[in-house]
Scaffold this active site. Structure first.
Site, PDB file in Angstrom:
ATOM      1  N   HIS A 261      -5.260  47.996   2.029  1.00 64.70           N
ATOM      2  CA  HIS A 261      -4.503  46.948   2.703  1.00 64.70           C
ATOM      3  C   HIS A 261      -5.373  46.238   3.740  1.00 64.70           C
ATOM      4  O   HIS A 261      -6.225  46.830   4.362  1.00 64.70           O
ATOM      5  CB  HIS A 261      -3.229  47.484   3.353  1.00 64.70           C
ATOM      6  CG  HIS A 261      -3.428  48.572   4.352  1.00 64.70           C
ATOM      7  ND1 HIS A 261      -3.747  49.865   4.006  1.00 64.70           N
ATOM      8  CD2 HIS A 261      -3.339  48.573   5.703  1.00 64.70           C
ATOM      9  CE1 HIS A 261      -3.837  50.604   5.089  1.00 64.70           C
ATOM     10  NE2 HIS A 261      -3.601  49.838   6.150  1.00 64.70           N
TER      11      HIS A 261
ATOM     12  N   HIS B 252      -5.290  44.047   7.202  1.00 58.63           N
ATOM     13  CA  HIS B 252      -4.509  43.686   8.383  1.00 58.63           C
ATOM     14  C   HIS B 252      -4.828  42.247   8.767  1.00 58.63           C
ATOM     15  O   HIS B 252      -5.994  41.836   8.750  1.00 58.63           O
ATOM     16  CB  HIS B 252      -4.892  44.568   9.577  1.00 58.63           C
ATOM     17  CG  HIS B 252      -4.472  45.982   9.452  1.00 58.63           C
ATOM     18  ND1 HIS B 252      -3.301  46.451  10.007  1.00 58.63           N
ATOM     19  CD2 HIS B 252      -5.068  47.038   8.849  1.00 58.63           C
ATOM     20  CE1 HIS B 252      -3.198  47.743   9.749  1.00 58.63           C
ATOM     21  NE2 HIS B 252      -4.255  48.129   9.050  1.00 58.63           N
TER      22      HIS B 252
END
Length: 140
Positions: free
Chosen positions: A101, A103
């Site tokens: 992922h 940010h």
């Protein structure tokens, strides 16, 4: 492929709600529930990949495109002065959820956040030796 114990896989499956901000066939972007600043969001692949090394290159480029689209909207919606893009890979780098992922953290001129501390090389020879070692690993 999903990981039954992965919170992000559960979000993709609709088992856990999220505050979605952007979606494609292969990606999902949503607000982080523990934001550094309001507007802090994540871009994740819908399929489970552990980290950047597990991620297919074409999906990596889609993540970058999604961060440009969603990141621009975050900056505009929050009035941020900038945006950090951060991908933590492995526990030592701060990865808490082992599903790749990115940010997107809105930043403000006077937000009080600092950059990490910098160090230096003992000599230019040390830097050159390390650069050569890294280069050799790339050419494997």
């Amino acid at each position: 492929m999903s990981n039954q114990d992965c919170i992000f896989c559960k979000i993709v499956a609709g088992e856990i709600p999220c505050f979605k901000i952007y979606e494609t066939d292969r990606l999902l972007s949503f607000l982080d529930i523990g934001p550094v600043h309001k507007g802090h969001a994540l871009v994740i692949p819908k399929e489970h990949y552990r980290d950047i090394w597990d991620l297919p290159a074409d999906l990596g480029s889609e993540i970058i495109t999604a961060t440009k689209i969603a990141g621009d909207a975050i900056v505009k919606a929050t009035g941020a002065d900038g945006l950090n893009l951060i991908m933590n890979n492995n526990e030592a780098a701060g990865q808490l959820v082992f599903h790749a992922h990115m940010h997107m953290i809105p930043r403000f001129r006077e937000d009080g956040l600092r950059h990490w501390d910098q160090s230096s090389y003992e000599s230019m020879d040390e830097a050159q030796d390390l650069a050569l070692k890294i280069e050799k690993m790339i050419k494997r």
